[in-house]
Design an enzyme around this catalytic site. Sequence first.
Site: not given
Ligand SMILES: Cc1cc2nc3c(=O)[nH]c(=O)nc-3n(C[C@H](O)[C@H](O)[C@H](O)COP(=O)(O)OP(=O)(O)OC[C@H]3O[C@@H](n4cnc5c(N)ncnc54)[C@H](O)[C@@H]3O)c2cc1C
Length: 570
Positions: A430
């Site tokens: 989220e």
């Molecule tokens: C169990 C689980 C359930 C989920 N359920 C859903 C769902 O129902 N629907 C859905 O669409 N998604 C879902 N997600 C996805 C979830 O919303 C994403 O994992 C999350 O938004 C982070 O994206 P990412 O994993 O690609 O991490 P990344 O975006 O790669 O982030 C990696 C790190 O970099 C930081 N970061 C990234 N961009 C920036 C920025 N611009 N400025 C500062 N810091 C930054 C982040 O805070 C984090 O610490 C789920 C994930 C999990 C693990």
Amino acid sequence: MPYRAPVLDFRFLFDHVVGLDQVTATDRFAEADRDVTDAILTEAGRMCEDVLAPLQRMGDMHPARLENGVVRTSPGFSEGYKAIAEGGWVSTSSDPEFGGMGLPMTLTTAVNEMMSSACLSLQLNPLMTQGQIEALEHHASDEIKAIYLPKLISGEWCGTMNLTEPQAGSDVGALRSKAEPNGDGTYSVTGQKIYISWGDNDFSENVCHLVLARLPDGVPGTKGISLFLVPKRIPDADGNAGVANALKVVSLEHKVGLHGSPTAVMQYDGATGWLIGPEHGGMAAMFTMMNNARLGVGVQGIGAAEGAYQHALAYAEERKQGRAMVEGGTGTILDHADVRRMLTTMKAETFAARSIALANAVAIDMGTATGDADWKARAALLTPITKAFGTETGIAVAELGVQVHGGMGYIEETGAAQYFRDARVTAIYEGTNGIQAMDLVGRKMMDGGEAAYRLLDEIEANAEAARATHPDLAQEVWNAAETLRETTEWLVAQEMNDRFAGAVPYLRAFARVLGGHFHLKAALAEGQGKRTALAGFYITRLLPEHAGLCAHARAGAEGLYALSPEDLAA
Ligand SMILES: Cc1cc2nc3c(=O)[nH]c(=O)nc-3n(C[C@H](O)[C@H](O)[C@H](O)COP(=O)(O)OP(=O)(O)OC[C@H]3O[C@@H](n4cnc5c(N)ncnc54)[C@H](O)[C@@H]3O)c2cc1C
């Protein structure tokens, strides 16, 4: 696991801390009188205690699995979901025109918290549906509303939310899923989405996916994204779940926790979808769902905190170890000062986070009922704080719960570690908590800090009112509010990357001060007693953290780049 719904705590918070009476005084929510709110809390609490809590360990030990393309949910989850749906707990705030109860979000927030304490992985399912219902209520055509809302609200159909793709996580604008118009008002949606919570199940007739995708003329980035409703089974002429759509679950993730919630890789192969909201206006429509879900996810953290606290307290009441330095104790580890520190921290933090979430919900309800811009700004300001602080509290309190158990906390049979493992993801999904903090210091401060200053004025006025009865506590809260005001003034004068550098400590400092404020309100309402003692603990031992956090928030970005990528690797 045994769970006791904190119904009396909710009642106290409604009456004395977050002011539910303002909400029920509006025409919109006049029906949510004391009898109704008491009945909802009691009935939902009973369902959580009797039906959902026994499922918590089941989900952990017997994860959802994929069998020949079909998701099989954990033992008992189907019956648990049925109890949620039949009780009306999917949709306490939804529009009565389509079968919802139309009750305040404040009440839904309490119900969601109780369900989260009892069985977090199952509760994630109705939470997703609630967000979808709200998005459709605001952005869907009348035809779509008529078909989908009654089924989602009754719980016959479930909802999901599909944003994430391998290359598009926090950066949603990088998504590649496509939608082509079919010429008959429908669209063909193609692409892969990952991490989709409750992407499928074996207990609802249909699963309705809200999918972000780009139309052929959609520009790159978030401005070119549209939102589509893509059901697993396409509704027939009578609005019943009909033929299968061109989508499937490819695989389920193996996770640290939340094992009962199937987290799916979804494949859409020209699946039939319906546009929700305007073309290229998908992010605005999705934000309706995401804001709802951000409050809801913060509340998941608080639910985990309450569950972990009850669990740890029950263990400490039984465990005998060593002799404490106090006279006339219980003879258990409860007598040790450090165990008291841990348990009281858990209780005080849970109270603070719960108060913030309920105040957030009250602001949403007041915005809905009155249309007043200040209430809407208050709700917008509090949402990232609720999400990040609620989830951090869930993780930190659950971690303390493991520590209270000693070695038994590290042994899975006690269930203490499950709260920690389950809650961990709430700080990630989220919108990560880092993204929440950037939202707070960026978008939510575009008003130059006005909404924040209005809240700080209230906090200081309440502290003034408390001086007569609780002078020392009142002074501490007043001082902390003043330090936060100065930090806010500094922050809004900075370039964006300097704000971002301090965003996480700033958000936490804000939550600390809000926690002090709500504890002080509780003490003021009580006069003297256990709530005042808890407020004293929070204000003297936890609130001082705000000063260090504010100093951190004001340090700026430069120092963060002082180490080069090579230095980091050296
Ligand atoms: C169990 C689980 C359930 C989920 N359920 C859903 C769902 O129902 N629907 C859905 O669409 N998604 C879902 N997600 C996805 C979830 O919303 C994403 O994992 C999350 O938004 C982070 O994206 P990412 O994993 O690609 O991490 P990344 O975006 O790669 O982030 C990696 C790190 O970099 C930081 N970061 C990234 N961009 C920036 C920025 N611009 N400025 C500062 N810091 C930054 C982040 O805070 C984090 O610490 C789920 C994930 C999990 C693990």
